[in-house]
Design a protein around this motif. Structure first.
Motif, PDB file in Angstrom:
ATOM      1  N   SER A  30       0.835  -1.198   0.000  1.00 28.44           N
ATOM      2  CA  SER A  30       0.000   0.000   0.000  1.00 28.44           C
ATOM      3  C   SER A  30       0.874   1.254   0.000  1.00 28.44           C
ATOM      4  N   GLU A  31       2.089   1.091  -0.498  1.00 35.77           N
ATOM      5  CA  GLU A  31       3.043   2.180  -0.671  1.00 35.77           C
ATOM      6  C   GLU A  31       3.419   2.934   0.597  1.00 35.77           C
ATOM      7  N   ARG A  32       3.370   2.217   1.745  1.00 34.37           N
ATOM      8  CA  ARG A  32       4.031   2.761   2.933  1.00 34.37           C
ATOM      9  C   ARG A  32       5.474   2.287   2.872  1.00 34.37           C
ATOM     10  N   SER A  33       6.425   3.131   3.308  1.00 29.44           N
ATOM     11  CA  SER A  33       7.812   2.650   3.335  1.00 29.44           C
ATOM     12  C   SER A  33       8.020   1.941   4.668  1.00 29.44           C
ATOM     13  N   VAL A  34       8.564   0.729   4.606  1.00 36.53           N
ATOM     14  CA  VAL A  34       8.621  -0.156   5.765  1.00 36.53           C
ATOM     15  C   VAL A  34      10.020  -0.727   5.920  1.00 36.53           C
ATOM     16  N   LEU A  35      10.469  -0.811   7.190  1.00 31.24           N
ATOM     17  CA  LEU A  35      11.728  -1.485   7.527  1.00 31.24           C
ATOM     18  C   LEU A  35      11.393  -2.659   8.439  1.00 31.24           C
ATOM     19  N   LEU A  36      11.980  -3.818   8.177  1.00 31.17           N
ATOM     20  CA  LEU A  36      11.815  -4.985   9.052  1.00 31.17           C
ATOM     21  C   LEU A  36      13.173  -5.328   9.648  1.00 31.17           C
ATOM     22  N   ILE A  37      13.244  -5.338  10.978  1.00 32.49           N
ATOM     23  CA  ILE A  37      14.494  -5.684  11.678  1.00 32.49           C
ATOM     24  C   ILE A  37      14.322  -7.076  12.276  1.00 32.49           C
ATOM     25  N   ASP A  38      15.217  -8.003  11.933  1.00 34.24           N
ATOM     26  CA  ASP A  38      15.158  -9.376  12.422  1.00 34.24           C
ATOM     27  C   ASP A  38      16.043  -9.508  13.666  1.00 34.24           C
ATOM     28  N   MET A  39      15.408  -9.531  14.816  1.00 30.69           N
ATOM     29  CA  MET A  39      16.156  -9.620  16.088  1.00 30.69           C
ATOM     30  C   MET A  39      16.184 -11.045  16.624  1.00 30.69           C
ATOM     31  N   ASP A  40      15.862 -12.017  15.791  1.00 31.68           N
ATOM     32  CA  ASP A  40      15.827 -13.413  16.238  1.00 31.68           C
ATOM     33  C   ASP A  40      17.011 -14.152  15.622  1.00 31.68           C
ATOM     34  N   PRO A  41      17.879 -14.744  16.436  1.00 26.05           N
ATOM     35  CA  PRO A  41      19.033 -15.471  15.901  1.00 26.05           C
ATOM     36  C   PRO A  41      18.654 -16.571  14.909  1.00 26.05           C
ATOM     37  N   GLN A  42      17.401 -17.031  14.936  1.00 23.52           N
ATOM     38  CA  GLN A  42      16.982 -18.049  13.970  1.00 23.52           C
ATOM     39  C   GLN A  42      16.900 -17.454  12.571  1.00 23.52           C
ATOM     40  N   ALA A  43      16.786 -16.112  12.496  1.00 23.56           N
ATOM     41  CA  ALA A  43      16.757 -15.390  11.224  1.00 23.56           C
ATOM     42  C   ALA A  43      15.667 -15.872  10.274  1.00 23.56           C
ATOM     43  N   ASN A  44      14.528 -16.247  10.826  1.00 27.87           N
ATOM     44  CA  ASN A  44      13.429 -16.704   9.973  1.00 27.87           C
ATOM     45  C   ASN A  44      12.856 -15.578   9.126  1.00 27.87           C
ATOM     46  N   THR A  92      23.251 -15.100  18.159  1.00 26.08           N
ATOM     47  CA  THR A  92      23.011 -16.119  19.196  1.00 26.08           C
ATOM     48  C   THR A  92      23.772 -15.768  20.471  1.00 26.08           C
ATOM     49  N   GLY A  93      24.982 -15.213  20.306  1.00 28.75           N
ATOM     50  CA  GLY A  93      25.803 -14.908  21.478  1.00 28.75           C
ATOM     51  C   GLY A  93      25.526 -13.544  22.069  1.00 28.75           C
ATOM     52  N   ALA A  94      24.673 -12.752  21.379  1.00 24.29           N
ATOM     53  CA  ALA A  94      24.488 -11.355  21.783  1.00 24.29           C
ATOM     54  C   ALA A  94      23.883 -11.227  23.174  1.00 24.29           C
ATOM     55  N   GLU A  95      22.917 -12.098  23.504  1.00 28.55           N
ATOM     56  CA  GLU A  95      22.265 -11.984  24.804  1.00 28.55           C
ATOM     57  C   GLU A  95      23.315 -11.969  25.923  1.00 28.55           C
ATOM     58  N   VAL A  96      24.266 -12.912  25.866  1.00 27.61           N
ATOM     59  CA  VAL A  96      25.263 -13.021  26.935  1.00 27.61           C
ATOM     60  C   VAL A  96      26.235 -11.843  26.874  1.00 27.61           C
ATOM     61  N   GLU A  97      26.578 -11.454  25.636  1.00 28.70           N
ATOM     62  CA  GLU A  97      27.532 -10.335  25.507  1.00 28.70           C
ATOM     63  C   GLU A  97      26.943  -9.022  26.006  1.00 28.70           C
ATOM     64  N   LEU A  98      25.646  -8.821  25.787  1.00 29.84           N
ATOM     65  CA  LEU A  98      25.000  -7.551  26.154  1.00 29.84           C
ATOM     66  C   LEU A  98      24.916  -7.377  27.668  1.00 29.84           C
ATOM     67  N   VAL A  99      24.833  -8.516  28.408  1.00 29.52           N
ATOM     68  CA  VAL A  99      24.576  -8.472  29.857  1.00 29.52           C
ATOM     69  C   VAL A  99      25.480  -7.470  30.564  1.00 29.52           C
ATOM     70  N   SER A 100      26.760  -7.437  30.193  1.00 28.24           N
ATOM     71  CA  SER A 100      27.678  -6.605  30.973  1.00 28.24           C
ATOM     72  C   SER A 100      27.962  -5.263  30.315  1.00 28.24           C
ATOM     73  N   MET A 101      27.207  -4.917  29.273  1.00 25.32           N
ATOM     74  CA  MET A 101      27.473  -3.624  28.614  1.00 25.32           C
ATOM     75  C   MET A 101      26.715  -2.514  29.312  1.00 25.32           C
ATOM     76  N   GLY A 131      14.353 -12.061  27.055  1.00 27.92           N
ATOM     77  CA  GLY A 131      15.737 -11.665  27.350  1.00 27.92           C
ATOM     78  C   GLY A 131      16.104 -10.321  26.770  1.00 27.92           C
ATOM     79  N   LEU A 132      17.399 -10.061  26.679  1.00 31.42           N
ATOM     80  CA  LEU A 132      17.879  -8.716  26.314  1.00 31.42           C
ATOM     81  C   LEU A 132      17.568  -8.328  24.872  1.00 31.42           C
ATOM     82  N   LEU A 133      17.388  -9.309  23.972  1.00 32.75           N
ATOM     83  CA  LEU A 133      17.043  -8.945  22.595  1.00 32.75           C
ATOM     84  C   LEU A 133      15.607  -8.415  22.554  1.00 32.75           C
TER      85      LEU A 133
END
Ligand SMILES: Nc1ncnc2c1ncn2[C@@H]1O[C@H](COP(=O)(O)OP(=O)(O)OP(=O)(O)O)[C@@H](O)[C@H]1O
Ligand SMILES: Nc1ncnc2c1ncn2[C@@H]1O[C@H](COP(=O)(O)OP(=O)(O)OP(=O)(O)O)[C@@H](O)[C@H]1O
Ligand SMILES: [Mg+2]
Ligand SMILES: [Mg+2]
Lengths: 256, 256
Positions: A30-44, A92-101, A131-133
């Motif tokens: 419908s001619e809206r400009s759209v961005l889709l961000i995939d925040m799931d490590p499964q990348a479906n 996949t590793g981001a959750e653990v890496e983000l914890v201490s940031m 979780g953090l994602l």
């Protein structure tokens, strides 16, 4: 100027990715400009949009850890007006890496701030966890769209999800709203479906979209062709359901 | 003495809980003594066995953080020969809490060591992620049972899951095996189901159980009554599927 919507529910397999991909594509149609961000490590969501070459491309992980900007990792897709920020295995590793940031929950929010003006809608496909994602997504979003599968187990997790939304509203993002609740995989021949739909409507009232997504095998087949269902089979009940949802969202644009 | 089996797949909604609950109940019906550990903060396995009063009972969280032993939190269920270690809301925070603990991946393994001799089978229902709760489960297990939903997206995550299994075998638990791959929600009327089943069989060969679980609404209805399907409707295709799976497991007991 640009609404950011997280598609979230920690219950697995309720139709988060199917909703993110097909609602995004229907709005783009419908001619809206759209961005889709995939925040799931499964990348479906990536494969749902035909982006299969994930491992060699930078994506949202590189943005979260500050190596790239969102604009640098954004890809166009076969659907006009629809861009994609892919996920890759590193996520996949981001959750653990983000914890201490420092400011770990606001990494995505700060990244999206630079691009949100470029799009009418930005959707974030969340993984099946709180979780953090998912926290990053809820913190970055204006609203959360909650798909609910018409199954008993899907009702059980709702209070945990709403608790998390309230926590985010109180501590990280006071303007987070509920965009709506979407009933998915509805099969009108089954009592179970009818019962769960009734319970969701009595629990959420007018927050439940009038569009309901029926169980429809074309929605399951489309991702194997790397296409949203409106490009795969636009006359299917699944495609019609998501087009109806898109027009409901567009109608809401005009509300004050 | 006593086999510990993790039921795991990071893809959401593929039938992990339905398999853990109904396979455990089917083996208990054949007079094997069985323990089911719910490692998912959603606590769906608890409701599947009629344990709805989760928030006031200690569970596996208290075991992971060393406040209780497994024996102290184990409950009996309405099914003879089947005991349950429940999950509760506190488990949602466990992933982040575990990150900075010493020997964080072996908390469950050490706890199970004290009780594994009491049961013929111990099943662990995993959440839909590859985080520390699933890592604990894979480290504690003798084998992993992988449910695969007969859908396209369900095939995509398998390589990540197998990578994680290999990582655990190399670093945390060298004796971890694959117990088997179970095809779930199979609908013989759908090409998609047939195609995914064929691909899974060509990928996993003899690791695929000959028992296949059909899509059957009775499996979705049973948890709302707090019962495994063999107590809810033993003649249903879903119950027959899990009884066949149980007898396949029992046949394997006799193999050298
Ligand atoms: N309305 C529908 N009718 C039939 N199949 C559907 C429908 N919606 C989704 N599916 C299929 O059901 C499965 C689960 O949906 P999907 O992967 O979108 O859920 P999810 O919530 O994103 O899962 P996860 O929790 O793993 O991220 C997929 O294989 C998808 O193709
Ligand atoms: N063979 C089947 N036929 C019909 N419905 C099923 C079948 N197996 C599972 N279900 C239903 O499908 C939904 C998903 O199954 P289940 O919750 O067991 O998956 P899961 O992998 O444990 O999900 P999660 O990833 O959220 O832990 C549930 O509502 C369940 O009742
Ligand atoms: Mg998804
Ligand atoms: Mg489960």
């Amino acid at each position: 100027l640009g609404r950011v919507i997280a598609v979230a529910n920690q219950k697995g397999g309720v139709g988060k990715t199917t909703t993110a991909v097909n609602l995004a594509a229907s709005l783009a149609a419908s001619e809206r400009s759209v961005l889709l961000i995939d925040m799931d490590p499964q990348a479906n969501a990536c494969s749902g949009l035909g982006h299969f070459d994930r491992e060699s491309t930078p994506g949202v992980y590189e943005v979260l850890v500050g190596q790239k900007t969102l604009r640098e990792v954004t890809l166009s897709t076969a659907t006009p007006y629809l861009d994609l920020v892919p996920a890759n295995q590193a996520l996949t590793g981001a959750e653990v890496e983000l914890v201490s940031m420092i400011a770990r929950e606001t990494k995505l929010k700060n990244a999206i701030a630079q691009v949100r003006g470029d799009y009418d809608y930005t959707f974030i496909d969340c993984p099946p966890s709180l979780g953090l994602l998912t926290l990053n997504s809820l913190t970055a979003a204006d609203a959360v769209l909650i798909p609910i599968q018409c199954e008993y187990y899907a009702l059980e997790g709702l209070s945990q999800l709403l608790n998390t939304v309230r926590l985010v509203q109180r501590n990280l993002n006071s303007s987070l709203e509920i965009e709506g609740v979407l009933l998915t995989m509805f099969d009108r021949r089954l009592n179970l479906s009818q019962q769960v739909a009734e319970e969701a409507r009595s629990y959420f009232g007018s927050k439940v979209f009038s569009a309901t997504i029926p169980r429809n095998v074309r929605l399951g087949e489309a991702p194997s062709h790397g296409k949203p269902v409106i490009l795969y089979d636009i006359l299917s009940p699944g495609a019609v359901g998501y087009l109806k949802l898109a027009s409901e969202m567009i109608d809401r644009e005009r509300e004050p």
